[in-house]
Write an enzyme that holds these catalytic residues in place. Structure first.
Site, PDB file in Angstrom:
ATOM      1  N   ASP A 140       0.817  -1.221   0.000  1.00  0.00           N
ATOM      2  CA  ASP A 140       0.000   0.000   0.000  1.00  0.00           C
ATOM      3  C   ASP A 140       0.851   1.272   0.000  1.00  0.00           C
ATOM      4  O   ASP A 140       0.655   2.161   0.839  1.00  0.00           O
ATOM      5  CB  ASP A 140      -0.945   0.023   1.209  1.00  0.00           C
ATOM      6  N   GLU A 177     -11.173   1.558  -4.194  1.00  0.00           N
ATOM      7  CA  GLU A 177     -10.506   1.940  -2.950  1.00  0.00           C
ATOM      8  C   GLU A 177      -9.194   2.649  -3.249  1.00  0.00           C
ATOM      9  O   GLU A 177      -8.852   2.892  -4.398  1.00  0.00           O
ATOM     10  CB  GLU A 177     -10.245   0.693  -2.084  1.00  0.00           C
TER      11      GLU A 177
END
Length: 577
Positions: free
Chosen positions: A71, A247
């Site tokens: 991430d 997302e």
């Protein structure tokens, strides 16, 4: 993919009220004997791909961060680049790196390094904190790191600093739900926060249906402005196709227009990166006609040197004024299992047209890319820069400052370690590695599919409750423990396998300890072999090689990569046969 659904389940399961845990409460009281001392730790990576693809002078390897560094988010101030990643229940939270050229990175430790402010002491390893955003605001010369924390009742938080080299301020709780927040500052200084959220109540159309929201941000008071929230993407690129898990949004401005880049498809084999454009930060946003702009989902599953799951990206202008993207991906082992976790990759990005496109991001990913023009030296692994490719990391614990690659789990490493003349002493907690509590284990991320990890341990257990050695861990319910303990008056070395929370000793041997013991684990893809040397030199295998299946996310689930650690406990329950 159902992985993101697991996040919400984890959040519900592990979202407890904040409670401090004093070190004295977890260390066994009145412990007899001497704690173990570890020395001469050597981690060596030996993946074939780096031998088959040697670097030319103008190239560097991707992933740029090997092992569990998922991430990624990145920002720039002048010539300085700062990048952050997820850390879940590892401590400190949110690892941060610095670079001057996007090639050579320095590890700065963790943003959330105060247990009084971020305390994942009672969370499963895949909870804690994840999906950070980092943004530099030139209008007030301030860096912002915003992230979702599933521990201590924190939720979405933001921290600030004028200089990431000098640490960060205290977390400020933000008043919105959802995950994956990112903050954006417009040319006029106005702030906005974008994030993933559930659809409005009663409007969820299918499993995995999510939305992207935007809020106006009050810079003076560090909070989102109530009533300013708006859904700017519903479902994804094409709601009629029931896209899942839109997302990881990031907002950019280029040539007067606003670009919203998101991940879509779930953090797995269908993962991708998509892009939208608008004339206003609050929309409406139109998707690019050539989405996705990055994915690996279209290629044969058995392709050589496979990189998969590419997505969850962020963009930055490089030192050559060309755009570059960082993103997560995985490199499975020979059994197509993911043991090293989701890693941070990089690609150049072509933004010469209306929409950015990752260069070679829609073909099978290669292990190396060209350095930005003007960057003349690849110093990875030298002069304090973070290594990549195949490398050897040697730790003698003689430095005053312990390398940031050594981390704790659910609490600070400083709570149980101390440096001595003979090496690193670990004071055992009365906590087993299988418990959802801070453990007295100093962890290092597995960064290669083929590697060895060896350590010398000076230790004589006093009782059956004492054990020290090496642990290979995917999570608290899936791990191997390789260590020394007692049975009656005898000393044993044993190997314990824990799967789905059920443990069994699969090999053991009676040994006589006259001098420090050398312990080693060697992995060749899925095959892990544990061995020991009572004289420190001549290794004997303990049992046969074992499968690394339980160290993969395929079997163990969750979002982390395998960790290998120096482990000590005063709550051992593994007994030799």
């Amino acid at each position: 993919m159902k992985q993101r659904q697991l996040v919400l389940l984890l959040a519900i399961t592990f979202l407890f009220s904040f409670k401090g845990v004093a070190v004295k409460d977890t260390i066994i009281k009145g412990q007899k004997g001497k704690p173990p001392v570890f020395s001469n730790v050597i981690y060596q990576g030996d993946d074939k791909i780096y031998k088959n693809y040697p670097l030319k002078p103008d190239e560097f390897y991707t992933p740029i961060l090997q092992g569990c560094y998922p991430d990624p988010a990145i920002t720039r101030k002048g010539d300085d680049y700062f990048m952050v990643c997820s850390s879940f229940a590892m401590f400190p939270g949110v690892p941060i790196f610095h670079s001057k050229d996007l090639v050579n990175w320095t590890d700065l430790g963790g943003v959330l390094n105060k247990v009084s402010e971020f305390n994942p002491h009672d969370t499963g390893i895949s909870a804690g904190v994840y999906a950070p955003g980092i943004t530099y605001n030139p209008h007030n010369d301030t860096f912002y790191m915003i992230v979702t924390a599933f521990s201590g009742g924190l939720g979405n938080i933001i921290v600030k600093t004028k200089d990431p080299m000098k640490g960060w301020g205290s977390p400020v709780k933000l008043g919105f739900e959802g995950i994956d927040p990112c903050i954006f500052f417009d040319d006029n200084g106005k702030g906005y926060v974008v994030h993933n959220d559930a659809p409005d109540k009663g409007k969820q159309l299918y499993e995995g249906h999510r939305v992207i929201k935007i809020w106006e941000y009050d810079l003076a008071n560090d909070k989102v402005i109530p009533g300013t929230d708006k859904i700017i993407v519903d479902g994804g690129v094409d709601l009629s196709k029931k896209p899942i898990w839109i997302e990881a949004p990031h907002l950019y401005k280029k040539d007067g227009r606003y670009y919203l880049m998101c991940a879509e498809g779930g953090t797995g084999g269908n993962h991708s990166e998509v892009i939208f454009v608008s004339d206003s930060p609050k929309g409406p946003y139109l998707p690019s006609s050539n989405n996705p702009i990055l994915t690996q989902r279209y290629f044969p599953k058995d392709r050589a040197n496979k990189v998969d799951w590419a997505g969850h990206a962020d963009l930055v202008q490089g030192p050559d004024n060309k755009y570059y993207g960082v993103f997560l991906g995985i490199r499975p082992n020979d059994k197509d299992r993911v043991n090293t976790g989701r890693e941070t990759f990089m690609l150049p990005v072509d933004w010469s047209g209306t929409f950015p496109v990752f260069e070679n991001g829609l073909v099978p990913l290669e292990p190396k890319i060209k350095m930005p023009k003007g960057v003349t030296e690849n110093k990875t692994g030298k002069d304090g820069f973070f290594p990549n490719g195949n490398f050897t990391f040697t730790e003698n614990f003689t430095s005053d400052k312990l390398d940031y690659r050594w981390i704790g789990l659910r609490g600070p490493r400083e709570n149980f370690i101390s440096l001595t003349k003979k090496g690193l002493q670990i004071k055992p907690f009365e906590v087993n590695i299988k418990e959802v509590k801070p453990t007295s284990t100093l962890f290092y991320r597995q960064q290669h599919n083929t590697f060895s990890f060896a350590a010398t341990i000076d230790y004589k257990p006093e009782s059956e409750k004492d054990l020290a050695g090496i642990v290979c861990l995917q999570n608290e319910r899936f791990n191997y423990v390789f260590g020394v303990t007692k049975k009656g008056k005898d000393t044993y070395i044993l190997l314990e396998r824990t799967e789905k929370g059920q443990s069994r000793v699969i090999a053991s041997a009676k040994i006589e300890i006259k001098k420090p013991l050398r312990l080693q684990v060697k992995a060749a893809g899925d095959s892990y072999q544990f061995s020991y040397a009572v004289n420190g030199v001549d290794f004997e295998n303990l049992g046969e090689s074992v499968s690394g299946d339980i160290l993969s996310t395929n079997v163990a689930g969750g979002f982390t990569g395998a960790l290998v650690g120096l482990y000590a406990t005063a709550a051992n329950d593994a007994q030799p046969e």
